[in-house]
Scaffold this active site. Structure first.
Site, PDB file in Angstrom:
ATOM      1  N   CYS A   1       0.814  -1.229   0.000  1.00 31.10           N
ATOM      2  CA  CYS A   1       0.000   0.000   0.000  1.00 31.10           C
ATOM      3  C   CYS A   1       0.844   1.275   0.000  1.00 31.10           C
ATOM      4  O   CYS A   1       0.299   2.376  -0.108  1.00 31.10           O
ATOM      5  CB  CYS A   1      -0.957   0.004   1.183  1.00 31.10           C
ATOM      6  SG  CYS A   1      -2.263  -1.228   0.994  1.00 31.10           S
TER       7      CYS A   1
ATOM      8  N   HIS B   1      -3.216   7.412   2.934  1.00 26.87           N
ATOM      9  CA  HIS B   1      -3.656   6.129   2.382  1.00 26.87           C
ATOM     10  C   HIS B   1      -5.000   5.720   2.997  1.00 26.87           C
ATOM     11  O   HIS B   1      -5.194   5.811   4.209  1.00 26.87           O
ATOM     12  CB  HIS B   1      -2.594   5.060   2.673  1.00 26.87           C
ATOM     13  CG  HIS B   1      -3.032   3.702   2.242  1.00 26.87           C
ATOM     14  ND1 HIS B   1      -3.376   3.428   0.941  1.00 26.87           N
ATOM     15  CD2 HIS B   1      -3.224   2.547   2.940  1.00 26.87           C
ATOM     16  CE1 HIS B   1      -3.741   2.165   0.848  1.00 26.87           C
ATOM     17  NE2 HIS B   1      -3.661   1.613   2.043  1.00 26.87           N
TER      18      HIS B   1
ATOM     19  N   ASN C   1     -10.162   0.238   0.141  1.00 26.44           N
ATOM     20  CA  ASN C   1      -8.703   0.325   0.029  1.00 26.44           C
ATOM     21  C   ASN C   1      -8.289  -0.148  -1.368  1.00 26.44           C
ATOM     22  O   ASN C   1      -8.366  -1.338  -1.664  1.00 26.44           O
ATOM     23  CB  ASN C   1      -8.062  -0.546   1.112  1.00 26.44           C
ATOM     24  CG  ASN C   1      -6.539  -0.507   1.074  1.00 26.44           C
ATOM     25  OD1 ASN C   1      -5.943   0.070   0.156  1.00 26.44           O
ATOM     26  ND2 ASN C   1      -5.913  -1.131   2.052  1.00 26.44           N
TER      27      ASN C   1
HETATM   28  N1  COA Z   1     -18.322  -8.187   9.671  1.00 28.07           N
HETATM   29  C1  COA Z   1     -18.816  -8.381  10.893  1.00 28.07           C
HETATM   30  N2  COA Z   1     -18.056  -8.735  11.950  1.00 28.07           N
HETATM   31  C2  COA Z   1     -16.746  -8.879  11.742  1.00 28.07           C
HETATM   32  C3  COA Z   1     -16.145  -8.679  10.488  1.00 28.07           C
HETATM   33  C4  COA Z   1     -16.995  -8.322   9.416  1.00 28.07           C
HETATM   34  N3  COA Z   1     -16.536  -8.102   8.172  1.00 28.07           N
HETATM   35  N4  COA Z   1     -14.822  -8.874  10.588  1.00 28.07           N
HETATM   36  C5  COA Z   1     -14.585  -9.196  11.866  1.00 28.07           C
HETATM   37  N5  COA Z   1     -15.750  -9.201  12.580  1.00 28.07           N
HETATM   38  C6  COA Z   1     -15.949  -9.468  13.992  1.00 28.07           C
HETATM   39  C7  COA Z   1     -14.839 -10.353  14.564  1.00 28.07           C
HETATM   40  O1  COA Z   1     -15.131 -11.718  14.392  1.00 28.07           O
HETATM   41  C8  COA Z   1     -14.843  -9.929  16.007  1.00 28.07           C
HETATM   42  O2  COA Z   1     -15.910 -10.578  16.681  1.00 28.07           O
HETATM   43  P1  COA Z   1     -15.740 -11.077  18.186  1.00 28.07           P
HETATM   44  O3  COA Z   1     -15.480  -9.844  18.993  1.00 28.07           O
HETATM   45  O4  COA Z   1     -17.056 -11.721  18.471  1.00 28.07           O
HETATM   46  O5  COA Z   1     -14.594 -12.028  18.174  1.00 28.07           O
HETATM   47  C9  COA Z   1     -15.170  -8.447  15.960  1.00 28.07           C
HETATM   48  O6  COA Z   1     -15.830  -8.239  14.688  1.00 28.07           O
HETATM   49  C10 COA Z   1     -13.946  -7.550  16.013  1.00 28.07           C
HETATM   50  O7  COA Z   1     -12.985  -8.076  15.096  1.00 28.07           O
HETATM   51  P2  COA Z   1     -11.592  -7.401  14.877  1.00 28.07           P
HETATM   52  O8  COA Z   1     -10.796  -8.181  13.895  1.00 28.07           O
HETATM   53  O9  COA Z   1     -11.017  -7.130  16.225  1.00 28.07           O
HETATM   54  O10 COA Z   1     -12.081  -6.017  14.214  1.00 28.07           O
HETATM   55  P3  COA Z   1     -11.290  -4.711  14.036  1.00 28.07           P
HETATM   56  O11 COA Z   1     -11.961  -3.625  14.750  1.00 28.07           O
HETATM   57  O12 COA Z   1      -9.812  -4.875  14.238  1.00 28.07           O
HETATM   58  O13 COA Z   1     -11.529  -4.433  12.488  1.00 28.07           O
HETATM   59  C11 COA Z   1     -10.332  -4.552  10.418  1.00 28.07           C
HETATM   60  C12 COA Z   1     -11.031  -5.338  11.519  1.00 28.07           C
HETATM   61  C13 COA Z   1      -9.754  -5.539   9.429  1.00 28.07           C
HETATM   62  C14 COA Z   1     -11.353  -3.657   9.738  1.00 28.07           C
HETATM   63  C15 COA Z   1      -9.213  -3.680  11.054  1.00 28.07           C
HETATM   64  O14 COA Z   1      -8.440  -4.475  11.907  1.00 28.07           O
HETATM   65  C16 COA Z   1      -8.348  -2.997  10.049  1.00 28.07           C
HETATM   66  O15 COA Z   1      -8.781  -2.117   9.355  1.00 28.07           O
HETATM   67  N6  COA Z   1      -7.048  -3.375  10.011  1.00 28.07           N
HETATM   68  C17 COA Z   1      -6.107  -2.737   9.128  1.00 28.07           C
HETATM   69  C18 COA Z   1      -6.357  -3.179   7.731  1.00 28.07           C
HETATM   70  C19 COA Z   1      -5.429  -2.568   6.765  1.00 28.07           C
HETATM   71  O16 COA Z   1      -5.071  -1.448   6.902  1.00 28.07           O
HETATM   72  N7  COA Z   1      -5.052  -3.375   5.780  1.00 28.07           N
HETATM   73  C20 COA Z   1      -4.307  -2.983   4.651  1.00 28.07           C
HETATM   74  C21 COA Z   1      -2.955  -2.529   4.953  1.00 28.07           C
HETATM   75  S1  COA Z   1      -2.714  -0.983   4.334  1.00 28.07           S
END
Ligand code: COA
Length: 333
Positions: free
Chosen positions: A116, A256, A286
């Site tokens: 990215c 980004h 993204n």
């Molecule tokens: N829809 C609904 N629920 C979801 C879900 C979705 N798409 N994805 C995860 N969950 C649930 C999980 O199972 C978890 O449930 P639980 O609490 O019962 O176990 C809960 O939501 C929280 O999950 P978590 O993974 O902790 O969520 P988060 O707040 O970290 O958000 C991302 C997940 C991926 C959106 C976030 O971590 C993120 O944006 N990370 C960076 C991604 C990124 O920048 N990637 C590219 C690099 S540039």
């Protein structure tokens, strides 16, 4: 002779027509619009559905948009860089096919891959060629067909990524506009947290790997999120500090678009007014290498000559950094 700096003098963009909304994703995986919107800020993303069309299709369209807007002769382009994490093919560079397709007959061309941060690093590379005095027109394209490596049964990744492309032209400037400073970093310890394991030279693709989905992108979202928030913000603040820029001096944050909460956290660390923060994640998700030039395209009509833009990005690898650039033209729109 006055010092040559590398200025952005034109912008182009392209996104595919198909819109993958949160509502459609609700029918594909166990997710919902409320969760996606509140956790990421994304409402929809664009997907290139046509069979046989890869990242070069997006890159060519964005470059042609720039060429049509400016009327430049493609034969005058010296260098075409395609910043991408999803090249068309393994051995033949996407940039070479792109350059030939747009009629850049006198250019040399290569791809640049830094997940990215590809476009951010590409700005640094493009600027060095211009500053050398040897090259007058460098076309930097950020393009990614992320849908080609996403598992649409994995809700941790499929809700985030979209396809798109943006292009900018770098030209020499002697009025001290253009790229002013950069702070770029990388850390290979991050590789395990965001990768597509199979399909490269370490682990060539096998039927078993495909059956297990190990050729798709995997991420440990939480770890990536934490690193993105701290490192992108640290880099942007470093750029402000060492250029003696206050929050009043900053015209725009061009960050980004991986997650709205990451962008908000960076803006907050910079103590920036939210109306100085470019944002289009709600429409595109993204798009990896395309997010920064797509922002420039969306906000081009608001940009003024002399505006101070702070770019920031974070990506797999890990890769990250920040660039300070003075905008070089007033929009004709
Ligand atoms: N829809 C609904 N629920 C979801 C879900 C979705 N798409 N994805 C995860 N969950 C649930 C999980 O199972 C978890 O449930 P639980 O609490 O019962 O176990 C809960 O939501 C929280 O999950 P978590 O993974 O902790 O969520 P988060 O707040 O970290 O958000 C991302 C997940 C991926 C959106 C976030 O971590 C993120 O944006 N990370 C960076 C991604 C990124 O920048 N990637 C590219 C690099 S540039």
């Amino acid at each position: 002779m006055s010092k040559i700096s590398a200025a952005i003098t034109a912008v182009g963009a392209y996104v595919p027509d198909y819109v993958l909304t949160n509502q459609i994703l609700e029918t594909m995986v166990d997710t919902n619009d409320e969760w996606i919107t509140s956790r990421t800020g994304i409402k929809e993303r664009r997907i290139l559905k046509d069979v046989g069309k890869g990242t070069s299709f997006l890159a060519i369209k964005a470059a042609q948009d720039l060429i049509n807007k400016t009327g430049i002769n493609p034969k005058d382009i010296d260098l075409v860089i395609v910043a991408t994490a999803t090249p068309d093919m393994k051995a033949a560079a996407t940039a070479v096919f792109t350059a030939t397709s747009i009629g850049a007959k006198n250019a040399f061309a290569f791809d640049l891959e830094a997940a990215c941060s590809s476009f951010l690093y590409g700005m640094s590379v493009a600027a060095r060629y211009i500053e050398s005095g040897k090259y007058k027109k460098v076309l930097l394209i950020g393009a990614d067909k992320n849908s080609s490596m996403i598992n649409y049964e994995d809700r941790a990744t499929c809700i985030i990524f979209g396809d798109g492309a943006g292009a900018v032209l770098f030209e020499p400037n002697t009025d001290n506009l253009g790229l002013q400073d950069e702070y770029l970093r990388s850390d290979g310890a991050g590789r395990e947290f965001l990768q597509a394991t199979y399909g490269g030279s370490s682990f060539p693709i096998t039927p078993e790997a495909v059956a297990d989905g190990r050729h798709y992108v995997f991420q440990d979202g939480k770890t990536v999120f934490k690193n993105a928030v701290s490192r992108m913000a640290d880099a942007a603040v470093e750029i402000l500090d060492r250029n003696n820029l206050t929050k009043q001096d900053v015209s725009w944050l061009v960050a980004h678009q991986a997650n709205k909460r990451i962008v908000d956290a960076t803006a907050s660390r910079m103590d920036l007014d939210p109306n100085k923060v470019m944002m289009n994640i709600q429409r595109y998700g993204n798009t990896t290498s395309a997010t920064l030039p797509l922002l420039l395209s969306d906000y081009e009509s608001l940009l003024k000559k002399g505006d101070n833009l702070i770019f920031a990005a974070f990506g797999g690898g890990f890769t990250w950094g920040s660039i300070y650039l003075k905008w070089a033209y007033n929009s004709k729109n």
